[in-house]
Design an enzyme around this catalytic site. Structure first.
Site, PDB file in Angstrom:
ATOM      1  N   CYS A 134       1.971  -6.108  -1.334  1.00  0.00           N
ATOM      2  CA  CYS A 134       2.625  -6.151   0.206  1.00  0.00           C
ATOM      3  C   CYS A 134       1.723  -5.991   1.233  1.00  0.00           C
ATOM      4  O   CYS A 134       0.447  -5.926   1.228  1.00  0.00           O
ATOM      5  CB  CYS A 134       3.883  -5.151   0.089  1.00  0.00           C
ATOM      6  SG  CYS A 134       5.050  -5.105  -1.492  1.00  0.00           S
ATOM      7  N   ASP A 177       8.655   0.611  -8.776  1.00  0.00           N
ATOM      8  CA  ASP A 177       7.713   1.762  -8.793  1.00  0.00           C
ATOM      9  C   ASP A 177       7.699   2.306  -7.587  1.00  0.00           C
ATOM     10  O   ASP A 177       7.422   3.501  -7.210  1.00  0.00           O
ATOM     11  CB  ASP A 177       6.385   1.251  -9.262  1.00  0.00           C
ATOM     12  CG  ASP A 177       6.084  -0.053  -8.345  1.00  0.00           C
ATOM     13  OD1 ASP A 177       6.777  -0.645  -7.832  1.00  0.00           O
ATOM     14  OD2 ASP A 177       4.777  -0.192  -8.290  1.00  0.00           O
TER      15      ASP A 177
END
Length: 573
Positions: free
Chosen positions: A2, A97
């Site tokens: 990201c 996660d």
């Protein structure tokens, strides 16, 4: 994988975060979010969904109490094991996660870092105590840039996001060292004044305008604490066991996974183990080539693929494509990048994205841990490979005033073994940091995630700690690794030497791309960097190159790099 961003301090303007996220939207096109703690902090996030595709795993992610807020870039590969360890100490509401990382921090504090096996840079805002904790993974796979002003702290995954709210001039000392010594800066430096990076294996604590940076991963101490029994068979079994485990962890994804392959022993071993792990599924392989048999590794790749039957996507780079890709990639890189090979590699990620493959694996990291670079076996410790006897740099073309900014970098030598000190330099100061930056930007440019199984810290520590005799024997480099690979790949590949050059950059810059070179150097003459150079001397070097002195093209690419980046800076202004 990201893009993260944040602004802490007084006088935060709403539109600034929107600008930052828009600038790095390519890093996470699947969703975008902002968390605000009015008057104190704003966190931003662009998400590339890989694990738990549900919108409830979007970021910035807040814990159940609403006290902690996380913006995270990367993957925690052992998140399932860590989630089991945490157990009922935290009430999970997603399968991501991301939430495991936040829970680990809440429960273990900064000690959670030692429990993480992954690539990451993240920031956690504590809205109760009004403080931030941020960290970067052991080897710096994922970036973390920041600017600390008198009243604000700004951070992001890419420099350009910071520059949208805090314009920055070129860092002349870093640029001068690049031209004179081939340095890409020290672990905390960038090519821009006032913008720094958090070094690999470090964390930040920020509260009430005070910034504290500390190392959490002490690699030399880790190596010195290891005391392996150097039994050849035991080491082989141990290394292979960890490697298989590393690969298993890095196949955790809720999207399609592929892998990059060259003709070397590293990616050939990766291919073999991938197929052993996924016996019923043939994972797609990607490889670039240029059509020049002197440099292409395609014959070795096809030899491997003929035995495994994997689908192979062959991605060809043509010389006429280089100018457009070079300018595009310079925009994403923002700092000098590695020439035509980087461009060819970038096309792999473009192809993968077009085919819907969001995750790729590659073999980065083996040369540093196993002493695979050619100079480990020689007395030439140059930072640039494949230049022969020709000098890599032409510092005499720099104007004296600018050249005086240069200062030859000196690197720590924490080990008594000379080879280990070279490996340490390459792991944390030169080769690997540079390659990881190249790879992060070009993969993210095409909204794809790159994972490096060989950079599992357990593998690096084990291989690095071995004696020289198991790394280089009888002039053969990666000796024990070649012994490991014999059971998995053909003899011709397991015995093949490392090839420093993979594209005809030298030839193209002197022939097919001569117009591009000429145009770039002309542009450099009128750029914001113009005063750094004696342009008559540059043109003299170009004429010699075009006349046949083509044993080294690195210095030409340095000047082209400068021209490309100067163009981007001008466009930003």
């Amino acid at each position: 994988m990201c893009g993260i961003a944040g602004i802490l301090g007084a006088g935060i303007k709403e539109h600034e975060m929107n600008l930052m996220l828009k600038t790095i939207q390519h890093r996470g096109p699947d969703s975008s979010g902002i968390y605000r703690d009015k008057g104190f902090a704003v966190l931003g996030h662009n998400r590339l969904s890989i694990i738990d595709l549900n919108k409830h795993a979007n970021q910035p992610f807040s814990d159940n109490s609403g006290r902690y807020h996380l913006s995270f870039n990367g993957e925690i590969y052992n998140y399932k094991e860590l989630k089991s360890e945490i157990g009922t100490k935290y009430s999970f509401r997603t399968n991501s996660d991301t939430e495991v990382l936040l829970a680990a921090f809440i429960i273990y504090g900064k000690d959670c870092l030692n429990k993480l096996n992954g690539m990451f840079s993240f920031a956690i805002w504590d809205s109760l105590d009004k403080k931030m904790f941020a960290a970067r993974d052991r080897f710096g796979v994922k970036p973390f840039y920041y600017h600390k002003g008198s009243s604000k702290f700004v951070f992001a995954s890419e420099i350009k996001a910071i520059r949208t709210v805090k314009p920055a001039d070129p860092n002349k000392r870093v640029w001068a060292n690049y031209f004179c010594f081939g340095s890409n800066g020290l672990p905390w430096e960038t090519f821009f004044e006032g913008i720094e990076q958090l070094p690999a294996g470090h964390f930040i604590e920020y509260i009430e305008g005070q910034l504290s940076i500390r190392k959490w991963y002490d690699f030399p101490d880790r190596i010195k604490s290891l005391a392996p029994e150097f039994c050849k068979s035991d080491i082989k079994e141990q290394y292979l066991s960890i490697l298989k485990e590393s690969l298993r962890l890095r196949f955790r994804a809720d999207v399609e996974v592929g892998f990059n392959i060259s003709g070397g022993i590293d990616s050939s071993l990766l291919l073999s183990l991938v197929n052993a792990h996924h016996k019923n599924i043939k994972i797609t392989a990607f490889s670039f080539y240029t059509g020049d048999q002197r440099y292409d590794e395609l014959p070795w790749v096809e030899k491997m693929i003929s035995q495994t039957g994997n689908p192979l996507e062959k991605v060809k780079l043509l010389p006429e494509e280089v100018p457009e890709y070079a300018q595009l990639i310079a925009n994403f890189q923002e700092e000098p990048f590695g020439g035509v090979p980087t461009i060819a590699y970038a096309k792999i990620f473009e192809k993968a994205r077009d085919l819907g493959v969001k995750v790729l694996l590659d073999g980065q990291g083996m040369d540093e841990q196993w002493a695979g670079y050619d100079y480990y076996n020689k007395k030439d410790f140059s930072l640039v490979q494949g230049t022969g006897k020709s000098k890599s740099f032409k510092s005499y073309v720099l104007e004296k005033e600018f050249q005086e900014f240069s200062e030859k970098p000196h690197y720590p030598e924490p080990f008594t073994d000379k080879l280990q000190n070279l490996q340490f330099r390459d792991l944390f100061y030169t080769k690997l940091p540079r390659a990881l930056r190249f790879n992060d930007r070009i993969s993210m440019a095409y909204s794809t995630e790159l994972r490096e199984p060989f950079l599992d810290y357990r593998l690096v520590e084990l291989a690095f700690s071995l004696p020289v005799s198991l790394k280089i024997k009888g002039g053969v480099q990666k000796y024990l690794l070649r012994e490991i690979i014999k059971d998995y790949v053909p003899d011709k590949i397991s015995a093949a030497p490392k090839r420093a050059l993979q594209t005809p950059q030298r030839e193209w810059l002197g022939n097919e791309l001569s117009g591009f070179v000429q145009g770039s150097l002309s542009s450099l003459k009128t750029s914001t960097f113009s005063s750094w150079f004696d342009h008559d001397k540059i043109m003299g070097e170009l004429r010699k190159y075009q006349a046949g002195e083509k044993s080294n093209s690195f210095f030409l690419w340095q000047w082209i790099n400068a021209s490309l980046i100067a163009t981007n800076i001008k466009e930003d202004v």
